[in-house]
Motif scaffolding. Sequence first.
Motif, short mmCIF file in Angstrom:
data_model
loop_
_atom_site.label_atom_id
_atom_site.label_comp_id
_atom_site.label_asym_id
_atom_site.label_seq_id
_atom_site.Cartn_x
_atom_site.Cartn_y
_atom_site.Cartn_z
N SER A 43 0.83 -1.21 0.00
CA SER A 43 0.00 0.00 0.00
C SER A 43 0.86 1.26 0.00
CB SER A 43 -0.92 0.00 1.23
OG SER A 43 -0.13 -0.04 2.42
N SER A 44 2.15 1.11 0.12
CA SER A 44 3.03 2.26 0.16
C SER A 44 3.14 2.90 -1.22
CB SER A 44 4.43 1.85 0.64
OG SER A 44 5.34 2.91 0.48
N ALA A 45 3.26 4.23 -1.22
CA ALA A 45 3.44 4.94 -2.49
C ALA A 45 4.89 4.87 -2.97
CB ALA A 45 3.01 6.40 -2.34
N ARG A 46 5.76 4.38 -2.11
CA ARG A 46 7.18 4.31 -2.47
C ARG A 46 7.39 3.22 -3.52
NH1 ARG A 46 12.16 2.99 1.74
NH2 ARG A 46 13.62 2.21 0.17
N PRO A 47 8.16 3.51 -4.60
CA PRO A 47 8.43 2.48 -5.62
C PRO A 47 9.13 1.27 -5.01
CG PRO A 47 9.09 4.66 -6.39
CD PRO A 47 8.77 4.80 -4.93
N LEU A 48 8.85 0.09 -5.57
CA LEU A 48 9.47 -1.12 -5.06
C LEU A 48 10.96 -1.19 -5.39
CD1 LEU A 48 6.68 -3.70 -5.96
CD2 LEU A 48 7.18 -2.71 -3.72
N LEU A 49 11.34 -0.72 -6.57
CA LEU A 49 12.75 -0.76 -6.97
C LEU A 49 13.48 0.43 -6.39
CD1 LEU A 49 14.91 -2.21 -8.71
CD2 LEU A 49 14.24 -0.70 -10.59
N LEU B 52 18.56 1.95 -8.92
CA LEU B 52 18.36 1.08 -10.09
C LEU B 52 17.13 1.46 -10.90
CD1 LEU B 52 19.25 -2.40 -8.54
CD2 LEU B 52 20.66 -0.97 -10.01
N ALA B 53 16.51 2.60 -10.56
CA ALA B 53 15.25 2.97 -11.21
C ALA B 53 15.39 3.14 -12.72
CB ALA B 53 14.71 4.26 -10.59
N ASP C 223 26.59 -2.76 -20.64
CA ASP C 223 25.52 -2.18 -19.84
C ASP C 223 25.65 -2.44 -18.34
OD1 ASP C 223 24.90 -4.88 -20.09
OD2 ASP C 223 22.77 -4.56 -20.44
N SER C 224 26.36 -3.49 -17.92
CA SER C 224 26.48 -3.73 -16.49
C SER C 224 27.33 -2.68 -15.80
CB SER C 224 27.04 -5.13 -16.21
OG SER C 224 28.44 -5.16 -16.30
N TYR C 225 28.18 -1.99 -16.54
CA TYR C 225 29.01 -0.96 -15.91
C TYR C 225 28.14 0.08 -15.20
CZ TYR C 225 32.98 -2.46 -18.91
OH TYR C 225 33.98 -3.16 -19.55
N ALA C 226 27.17 0.60 -15.92
CA ALA C 226 26.32 1.65 -15.37
C ALA C 226 25.55 1.14 -14.15
CB ALA C 226 25.36 2.16 -16.44
N ALA C 227 25.01 -0.06 -14.25
CA ALA C 227 24.23 -0.61 -13.14
C ALA C 227 25.11 -0.85 -11.92
CB ALA C 227 23.55 -1.91 -13.57
#
Length: 396
Positions: free
Chosen positions: A3-9, A13-14, A128-132
């Motif tokens: 029920s939280s408005a906070r994003p799960l991710l 990493l958004a 792409d893993s560099y950025a993550a």
Amino acid sequence: MTSSARPLLNRRLAEFGTTIFAEMSALAASTGSINLGQGFPDTDGPEEIREAAVRALRDGRGNQYPPGPGVPELRTAVAAHQLRRYGLSYDPDTEVLVTAGATEAIAAALLALVEPGDEVVALEPYYDSYAACIAMAGGRRVPVTLRPHVEEGAAFRLDLDELRAAVTDRTRLLLVNTPHNPTGTVLTREELTAIAELAVERDLLVVTDEVYEHLVFDDAEHVPLATLPGMRERTVTIGSAGKTFSFTGWKVGWIAAAPGLVTAVRSAKQFLTYVASGPFQYAVAEALALPESYFAAFREDMRARREVLAAGLAEAGFGVFRPAGTYFITTDIRPLGETDGFAFCRSLPQRAGVVAIPNAVFYDHRAEGAPFVRFAFCKQPAVLREAAERLKALAG
């Protein structure tokens, strides 16, 4: 459902969703297209190395947890490889760490060495893993863009002045990849010397991804950064069995570095996979001891495949940047009247029955990579010829 408005991710990493590789591979499967997107071979590596893995399984070597740093046989083989090929002496007990592929090596190195707020300078476009991984470490990535130079055979080159300008008092680490994915550029000794001098001058750490070290073509030369003055003690060198022996599913990689750096990276790595790929580690130890004839034949085979696909892409109307290393070809779609690599790649399976990757996904500055598309040539020659035939439809 929360029920939280906070994003799960979490917010670090958004910006990262499903990878482009998963999207394009699914598109290849659903359309029956030839997949030249993801960089994995469509044939296995040497039979004797596959049999070495089977033998390890049957003998009970590696079926339980292997040692955290990696099995001694593989660490010794990595050290011997670095000494034999590059004159770099590493202690297998304190200066080599086995990882679950190069991807884990990158993650563990960045998680270990980067504090929140530290800047990490990376050459754009980048894997792409560099950025993550920079994001997971709480660092801030600072891209330095490689750009094509027509006067140098259209090779992508590093602007050394731009690199120097990117380094600030907040810079902790340089993240270098040569031979370079996705452009196929191999950084020259002069470029690498300048990088080394900058690292020493500004007291920076360097993580260098050298997984394509054995795939260097024509007159190009692979120069490990750790061989240059002042770099042995500040460089984490990453290698991989998957790219050299065509067993990408085994996920066997490693780092070689000074003891303090290995200890730091191991501190992060032990809480990622802890250990992996036990029996395969013994097989890769044998693979690294293969004679030079194997590496030469492997390189020549990939060079020939490069020629097949490069010729087909040119005939289909692409602008082709001939790679000096790796097993990828970057192309320019503007000669085809296209400018948006994402739209082009998403429509290519229906138009030609081939899948590729838009290079823009590897850029922070998306506009820089918008007209570029990457194809993998680590496939059987017959597959590459068929792909080339299909792509001719674009020229018509």
